[in-house]
Design a protein around this motif. Sequence first.
Motif, PDB file in Angstrom:
ATOM      1  N   LYS A 205      77.753 -42.181  10.096  1.00 19.43           N
ATOM      2  CA  LYS A 205      77.362 -41.001   9.078  1.00 19.43           C
ATOM      3  C   LYS A 205      78.168 -39.851   9.104  1.00 19.43           C
ATOM      4  O   LYS A 205      78.158 -39.069   8.411  1.00 19.43           O
ATOM      5  N   SER A 206      79.004 -39.821  10.294  1.00 11.55           N
ATOM      6  CA  SER A 206      79.965 -38.524  10.224  1.00 11.55           C
ATOM      7  C   SER A 206      81.183 -38.653   9.460  1.00 11.55           C
ATOM      8  O   SER A 206      81.771 -37.691   8.948  1.00 11.55           O
ATOM      9  N   PHE A 207      81.128 -39.873   8.783  1.00  7.85           N
ATOM     10  CA  PHE A 207      82.378 -40.200   7.684  1.00  7.85           C
ATOM     11  C   PHE A 207      81.964 -39.881   6.499  1.00  7.85           C
ATOM     12  O   PHE A 207      82.645 -39.762   5.418  1.00  7.85           O
ATOM     13  N   LYS A 208      80.715 -39.369   6.261  1.00  8.95           N
ATOM     14  CA  LYS A 208      79.980 -39.191   4.826  1.00  8.95           C
ATOM     15  C   LYS A 208      81.074 -38.126   4.056  1.00  8.95           C
ATOM     16  O   LYS A 208      81.135 -37.040   4.778  1.00  8.95           O
ATOM     17  N   GLY A 209      81.096 -38.282   3.041  1.00  6.55           N
ATOM     18  CA  GLY A 209      82.080 -37.544   2.176  1.00  6.55           C
ATOM     19  C   GLY A 209      83.479 -37.682   2.224  1.00  6.55           C
ATOM     20  O   GLY A 209      84.343 -37.063   1.550  1.00  6.55           O
ATOM     21  N   ARG A 210      83.778 -38.577   3.143  1.00  6.44           N
ATOM     22  CA  ARG A 210      85.375 -39.086   3.489  1.00  6.44           C
ATOM     23  C   ARG A 210      85.585 -40.466   2.978  1.00  6.44           C
ATOM     24  O   ARG A 210      86.795 -41.006   2.976  1.00  6.44           O
ATOM     25  N   GLU A 215      81.595 -38.162  -3.110  1.00  7.55           N
ATOM     26  CA  GLU A 215      80.364 -37.224  -3.843  1.00  7.55           C
ATOM     27  C   GLU A 215      81.219 -36.897  -5.240  1.00  7.55           C
ATOM     28  O   GLU A 215      82.442 -36.373  -5.214  1.00  7.55           O
ATOM     29  N   VAL A 216      80.506 -36.806  -6.232  1.00  8.97           N
ATOM     30  CA  VAL A 216      80.883 -36.398  -7.638  1.00  8.97           C
ATOM     31  C   VAL A 216      80.443 -35.133  -7.913  1.00  8.97           C
ATOM     32  O   VAL A 216      79.186 -34.996  -8.023  1.00  8.97           O
ATOM     33  N   VAL A 217      81.209 -34.186  -8.425  1.00  6.92           N
ATOM     34  CA  VAL A 217      81.035 -32.854  -8.924  1.00  6.92           C
ATOM     35  C   VAL A 217      81.586 -32.710 -10.063  1.00  6.92           C
ATOM     36  O   VAL A 217      82.837 -32.725 -10.245  1.00  6.92           O
ATOM     37  N   ASP A 218      80.703 -32.327 -11.064  1.00  6.11           N
ATOM     38  CA  ASP A 218      81.275 -32.204 -12.363  1.00  6.11           C
ATOM     39  C   ASP A 218      82.389 -33.223 -13.106  1.00  6.11           C
ATOM     40  O   ASP A 218      83.473 -33.015 -13.298  1.00  6.11           O
ATOM     41  N   GLY A 219      81.850 -34.600 -12.594  1.00  2.00           N
ATOM     42  CA  GLY A 219      82.890 -35.528 -13.008  1.00  2.00           C
ATOM     43  C   GLY A 219      83.856 -35.827 -12.037  1.00  2.00           C
ATOM     44  O   GLY A 219      84.850 -36.586 -12.527  1.00  2.00           O
ATOM     45  N   VAL A 220      84.153 -34.930 -11.121  1.00  2.00           N
ATOM     46  CA  VAL A 220      85.247 -35.220 -10.209  1.00  2.00           C
ATOM     47  C   VAL A 220      84.991 -35.540  -8.787  1.00  2.00           C
ATOM     48  O   VAL A 220      83.981 -34.949  -8.391  1.00  2.00           O
ATOM     49  N   GLU A 221      85.420 -36.473  -8.105  1.00  2.00           N
ATOM     50  CA  GLU A 221      85.271 -36.912  -6.889  1.00  2.00           C
ATOM     51  C   GLU A 221      85.664 -35.780  -5.963  1.00  2.00           C
ATOM     52  O   GLU A 221      86.893 -35.493  -6.042  1.00  2.00           O
ATOM     53  N   VAL A 222      84.901 -35.383  -4.933  1.00  3.10           N
ATOM     54  CA  VAL A 222      85.407 -34.183  -3.913  1.00  3.10           C
ATOM     55  C   VAL A 222      85.152 -34.875  -2.645  1.00  3.10           C
ATOM     56  O   VAL A 222      84.134 -35.399  -2.179  1.00  3.10           O
ATOM     57  N   SER A 223      86.219 -34.924  -1.839  1.00  2.00           N
ATOM     58  CA  SER A 223      86.439 -35.162  -0.572  1.00  2.00           C
ATOM     59  C   SER A 223      86.114 -33.902   0.455  1.00  2.00           C
ATOM     60  O   SER A 223      86.930 -32.924   0.040  1.00  2.00           O
ATOM     61  N   THR A 224      85.528 -34.162   1.565  1.00  2.12           N
ATOM     62  CA  THR A 224      85.143 -33.158   2.498  1.00  2.12           C
ATOM     63  C   THR A 224      86.214 -33.314   3.562  1.00  2.12           C
ATOM     64  O   THR A 224      85.780 -32.340   4.603  1.00  2.12           O
ATOM     65  N   GLY A 225      87.231 -33.895   3.438  1.00  2.00           N
ATOM     66  CA  GLY A 225      88.089 -33.853   4.597  1.00  2.00           C
ATOM     67  C   GLY A 225      88.959 -35.035   4.356  1.00  2.00           C
ATOM     68  O   GLY A 225      89.161 -35.745   3.046  1.00  2.00           O
TER      69      GLY A 225
END
Length: 289
Positions: A205-210, A215-225
Amino acid sequence: GRLREAPSIETALSALKDLREKLRPHCQKGPGHVNVYFDPFTHYQMLGMQAMLSDYTSSLSATYGHWAASSLQAAVFLGRGVYCARVLCRLVRAFIADRTLLPINPYGSFKESMLANQDLSQDINLHLQKLGKDITALKVVEYLAQPEVKDKYGITKIISLCTAQRYLNALGYRWKEAAKGQYVDGHERADVVFQRDHVYIPKMKSFKGRIQPLEVVDGVEVSTGKPVIIWFHNESIFYAHDCRRKLWYHKDGPAKPYRKGEGASLMIADFVSAEFGWLRSPDGTRSAR
């Protein structure tokens, strides 16, 4: 010719009582009835005789006291016609004259399965229990072909494979895959459960977003780290006995725990990731398998 006089109601009632006693004899000790066997032909005609006598002697019957009408009503009950009514009249008159005279089956005795012999049926069951997982129809044929078995039960012919399969079904065995219980390789041990719930799952679960999918925001994949590539280990185990799944199992047999390692085994393992697929060397000539 002169018409034959119908039996009196009292005579018919006495015959009906005796006929019912033959169909369902009372227990000599205590209440209840004794099960008796008549071949289907004889039993069918005795039921017709009983129906005729009941219609003739019951004051609630529309044919009460009418001999010919009662016989025809009984024939209708059996799904037959006038000829059956005549036969019932003849059978009932003969029974009234002599209580030992019952309908005779003109077709001889009906064939009966050897399993009707309870001793033989029990011996076959014991033999099958000794065979364990090696139960086959051929083993039943071979057992019943043994000289000592044939002499003991008076068997004169060797049964066919189809007959042996019907015997197995009659004894409660079914050709099917084994009912599997739970795996017994330790997945639910307390330390394994603790490691899964308190270490592995929180870490993933700690890897979520990486990890993929991001996660897709406005059609762009966004990485949190920093992206994390997870390689999953996958394995398959093949057993020497995997080719034989179906056996003769008793329909009431319990499901046994499914143990790995039944026979010689071969494990094939590899690593795979969502991004790169199966783990290979850069030039693709070597693999982790």
